[in-house]
Design an enzyme around this catalytic site. Structure first.
Site, PDB file in Angstrom:
ATOM      1  N   SER A   1       0.817  -1.213   0.000  1.00 23.54           N
ATOM      2  CA  SER A   1       0.000   0.000   0.000  1.00 23.54           C
ATOM      3  C   SER A   1       0.849   1.260   0.000  1.00 23.54           C
ATOM      4  CB  SER A   1      -0.896   0.019   1.241  1.00 23.54           C
ATOM      5  OG  SER A   1      -0.078   0.050   2.415  1.00 23.54           O
ATOM      6  N   GLY A   2       2.154   1.119   0.238  1.00 23.54           N
ATOM      7  CA  GLY A   2       3.014   2.287   0.386  1.00 23.54           C
ATOM      8  C   GLY A   2       2.872   2.947   1.742  1.00 23.54           C
ATOM      9  N   THR A   3       2.317   2.231   2.731  1.00 26.40           N
ATOM     10  CA  THR A   3       2.135   2.813   4.068  1.00 26.40           C
ATOM     11  C   THR A   3       3.451   3.303   4.646  1.00 26.40           C
ATOM     12  OG1 THR A   3       0.213   1.410   4.509  1.00 26.40           O
ATOM     13  CG2 THR A   3       1.350   2.315   6.415  1.00 26.40           C
TER      14      THR A   3
ATOM     15  N   HIS B   1       1.704  16.309  15.238  1.00 24.82           N
ATOM     16  CA  HIS B   1       1.714  14.854  15.317  1.00 24.82           C
ATOM     17  C   HIS B   1       1.645  14.265  13.905  1.00 24.82           C
ATOM     18  CE1 HIS B   1       0.473  10.725  16.310  1.00 24.82           C
ATOM     19  NE2 HIS B   1       0.963  10.969  17.523  1.00 24.82           N
TER      20      HIS B   1
ATOM     21  N   ASP C   1      -2.043  12.394  13.690  1.00 19.19           N
ATOM     22  CA  ASP C   1      -3.224  13.192  14.014  1.00 19.19           C
ATOM     23  C   ASP C   1      -3.298  14.492  13.229  1.00 19.19           C
ATOM     24  OD1 ASP C   1      -3.859  11.234  15.830  1.00 19.19           O
ATOM     25  OD2 ASP C   1      -2.999  12.287  17.555  1.00 19.19           O
TER      26      ASP C   1
ATOM     27  N   SER D   1      -5.605   8.265   4.585  1.00 17.77           N
ATOM     28  CA  SER D   1      -5.094   6.917   4.791  1.00 17.77           C
ATOM     29  C   SER D   1      -4.039   6.673   3.724  1.00 17.77           C
ATOM     30  CB  SER D   1      -6.222   5.889   4.653  1.00 17.77           C
ATOM     31  OG  SER D   1      -5.703   4.577   4.488  1.00 17.77           O
TER      32      SER D   1
ATOM     33  N   THR E   1       9.724  -2.332 -48.841  1.00 17.80           N
ATOM     34  CA  THR E   1       8.737  -3.036 -48.037  1.00 17.80           C
ATOM     35  C   THR E   1       9.204  -4.473 -47.906  1.00 17.80           C
ATOM     36  OG1 THR E   1       7.401  -3.585 -49.984  1.00 17.80           O
ATOM     37  CG2 THR E   1       6.824  -1.559 -48.805  1.00 17.80           C
ATOM     38  N   HIS E   2       9.005  -5.072 -46.738  1.00 15.49           N
ATOM     39  CA  HIS E   2       9.528  -6.416 -46.450  1.00 15.49           C
ATOM     40  C   HIS E   2      11.058  -6.439 -46.566  1.00 15.49           C
ATOM     41  CE1 HIS E   2       5.426  -8.152 -46.738  1.00 15.49           C
ATOM     42  NE2 HIS E   2       5.270  -7.270 -47.713  1.00 15.49           N
TER      43      HIS E   2
ATOM     44  N   SER F   1      34.972   0.372 -32.314  1.00 16.20           N
ATOM     45  CA  SER F   1      35.545  -0.954 -32.116  1.00 16.20           C
ATOM     46  C   SER F   1      36.875  -0.852 -31.400  1.00 16.20           C
ATOM     47  CB  SER F   1      35.741  -1.661 -33.464  1.00 16.20           C
ATOM     48  OG  SER F   1      36.429  -2.885 -33.294  1.00 16.20           O
ATOM     49  N   SER F   2      37.133  -1.857 -30.566  1.00 19.11           N
ATOM     50  CA  SER F   2      38.432  -1.923 -29.887  1.00 19.11           C
ATOM     51  C   SER F   2      39.470  -2.636 -30.737  1.00 19.11           C
ATOM     52  CB  SER F   2      38.272  -2.659 -28.554  1.00 19.11           C
ATOM     53  OG  SER F   2      37.814  -3.982 -28.778  1.00 19.11           O
TER      54      SER F   2
ATOM     55  N   LYS G   1      36.319   2.215 -37.331  1.00 20.37           N
ATOM     56  CA  LYS G   1      34.923   1.786 -37.345  1.00 20.37           C
ATOM     57  C   LYS G   1      34.080   2.715 -36.468  1.00 20.37           C
ATOM     58  CE  LYS G   1      32.239  -2.520 -37.109  1.00 20.37           C
ATOM     59  NZ  LYS G   1      31.115  -2.138 -36.253  1.00 20.37           N
TER      60      LYS G   1
ATOM     61  N   GLU H   1      21.265   2.415 -31.229  1.00 25.41           N
ATOM     62  CA  GLU H   1      21.334   1.257 -30.344  1.00 25.41           C
ATOM     63  C   GLU H   1      20.887   1.614 -28.937  1.00 25.41           C
ATOM     64  OE1 GLU H   1      25.028  -0.714 -32.880  1.00 25.41           O
ATOM     65  OE2 GLU H   1      25.397   0.168 -30.896  1.00 25.41           O
TER      66      GLU H   1
END
Length: 461
Positions: A95-97, A122, A125, A132, A180-181, A311-312, A317, A324
């Site tokens: 509930s995240g109380t 308080h 109170d 709640s 397309t495709h 690239s290493s 490159k 990505e």
């Protein structure tokens, strides 16, 4: 350490902590992930406590002096001043109380610091008066997610759409082959292609607006189970009005408090909109990556900005890292939205008990989509260039220009021409002329790619 007390007894609490015994118990009970609820959620919690104090004062339930102190401390939370004072893990009471009491305790202790000689405040109170956890946390969930959508994601998508529209205008005259495709199709301009991406992002922005609207009902005023026990009948509406004034968004008290606390269908709907946004951005990022593939053995119609070595081991490159990045953001967000949808199924009887996890998932999705769209717009889209010669080369080599001959020689003859040209390595023009199907002038007009960019009437012969 100092000693604090709650209904369960004494509890040692760090001296420098604003929280009290209830929060400290939660810290000890839930050492799970180290992930806290997002800052936007905590700021929203501050706004709800602020609006609640104002409503209680207006209704005569809270003395003005106390209300002013609570509002002052709650405003500090809403402004992000006490983020470190909210240490409870996301994986806590459903509930995240624990987080609601965390806010109540921080505000109460902060009030004592602000006015040490004043009235004692308080946590239950006064700060939690008329509330709640069961109506406060769903209210904060709707409020904070709507604010994040409005202030963060919507502007980021508008920025990305604008960058794509600028590229569409710059590429308006560049004719290229369509696909397309993943196979050759009829021509279009690179500008038309990018206009489609821009429209996708504009529609994503519209989805964000619909998501905001889906969150306009707030559970506040329902207290424990939706009956409104121990709160004034006008309390919920007054809090909603205060939150609307604070955020500039239109919030209203839930039409049915039992639904507003037992179900989280509105958040599942928002998750669906975010999944659609993620799908759109992923598609655009993937297309741009494909169109920029190469530089010599790929499509290479676009030149993407070089942002880092790729690239290493392979010198020189350069990789499409921004695409990505955005693809990975999209995958992550779609996983988060699936989690939120699953959380929506976990409502039992009068309460959904996955609220902290749902809040974490939605805020995390919005944050990643926001930053992903911004960085992609700035570091990729804004610097994209077209390789005009490559676009022309691929278009002129394509056999799908034969489609423009359908009105002149018919589909069957056009298909036969395309097959012969492909098998013999000849051009469409050579095959058509050799067969005597059209004269040279009419054929050149028909195969002019610039005339294939919009609807065109034709007469079959």
């Amino acid at each position: 350490m100092r000693t604090e007390k709650d209904s369960m007894g004494a509890m040692p609490v760090p001296d420098d902590a604003l929280w009290g015994a209830s929060t400290q118990r939660a810290v000890l009970n839930f050492p799970i992930s180290g992930h806290r609820l997002p800052d936007g959620f905590i700021r929203g919690l501050g706004l709800v406590k602020l609006a609640a104090a104002q409503a209680n004062e207006d209704l005569g339930a809270l003395p003005p002096a106390k209300a002013r102190l609570i509002r002052r401390a709650a405003r500090e939370i809403a402004d992000g001043q006490h983020a470190a004072q909210f240490p409870v893990d996301v994986f806590q009471t459903g509930s995240g109380t624990s987080t609601n009491m965390n806010a109540n305790e921080v505000i109460a202790r902060r009030c004592a610091q602000l006015d040490p000689a004043g009235l004692a405040i308080h946590a239950n109170d006064d700060v939690n008066l008329g509330q709640s956890s069961n109506d406060v946390i769903p209210t904060v969930l709707h409020l904070s997610v709507a604010v994040a959508l409005d202030r963060d994601l919507a502007p980021a998508l508008a920025q990305l759409a604008g960058a794509l529209e600028e590229r569409a205008a710059a590429f308006a005259a560049i004719v290229k082959i369509g696909r397309t495709h993943l196979m050759d199709a009829t021509p279009l301009t690179l500008g038309q292609e990018f206009s489609g991406y821009a429209a996708q992002v504009r529609k994503a922005g519209e989805r964000v607006r619909r998501a905001i609207a889906a969150l306009d009902e707030l559970a506040i005023g329902g207290t424990a189970v939706g009956t409104g026990l121990n709160t004034h009948p006008e309390f919920g509406a007054r809090v909603c009005a205060g939150l609307s004034a604070e955020t500039g968004l239109a919030f209203r008290e839930a039409g049915n408090h039992f639904e507003a606390q037992a179900a989280r269908d509105d958040c599942v709907e928002v998750a669906g909109q975010l999944a659609a946004v993620a799908a759109a951005l992923t598609k655009i990022a993937s297309d741009i990556r494909l169109l920029g593939s190469g530089p010599r053995a790929g499509l290479a119609e676009l030149r993407l900005p070089a942002t880092q070595p790729g690239s290493s081991i392979m010198p020189g490159k350069v990789n499409p890292v921004m695409s990505e990045m955005l693809v990975q953001v999209g995958l992550y967000v779609q996983a988060l939205t699936q989690m939120v949808a699953a959380c929506g199924r976990e409502g039992h009887l009068e309460l959904n008990a996955t609220l902290p996890l749902m809040a974490y998932g939605l805020h995390e999705a919005i944050h990643c989509l926001t930053r992903g769209a911004q960085v992609f717009a700035e570091c990729c889209v804004a610097g994209i260039e077209a390789d005009v010669a490559r676009c022309r080369e691929l278009m002129e080599r394509s056999l799908m220009l034969v489609t423009a001959l359908n009105p002149h020689i018919g589909y069957e003859a056009a298909a036969s021409v395309a097959k012969e040209a492909h098998a013999a390595g000849r051009s469409l023009r050579e095959v058509v002329l050799a067969r005597g199907l059209m004269d040279a002038a009419a054929l050149d007009r028909a195969l002019d790619a610039r005339t294939m960019l919009q609807p065109r009437a034709g007469t079959a012969t």
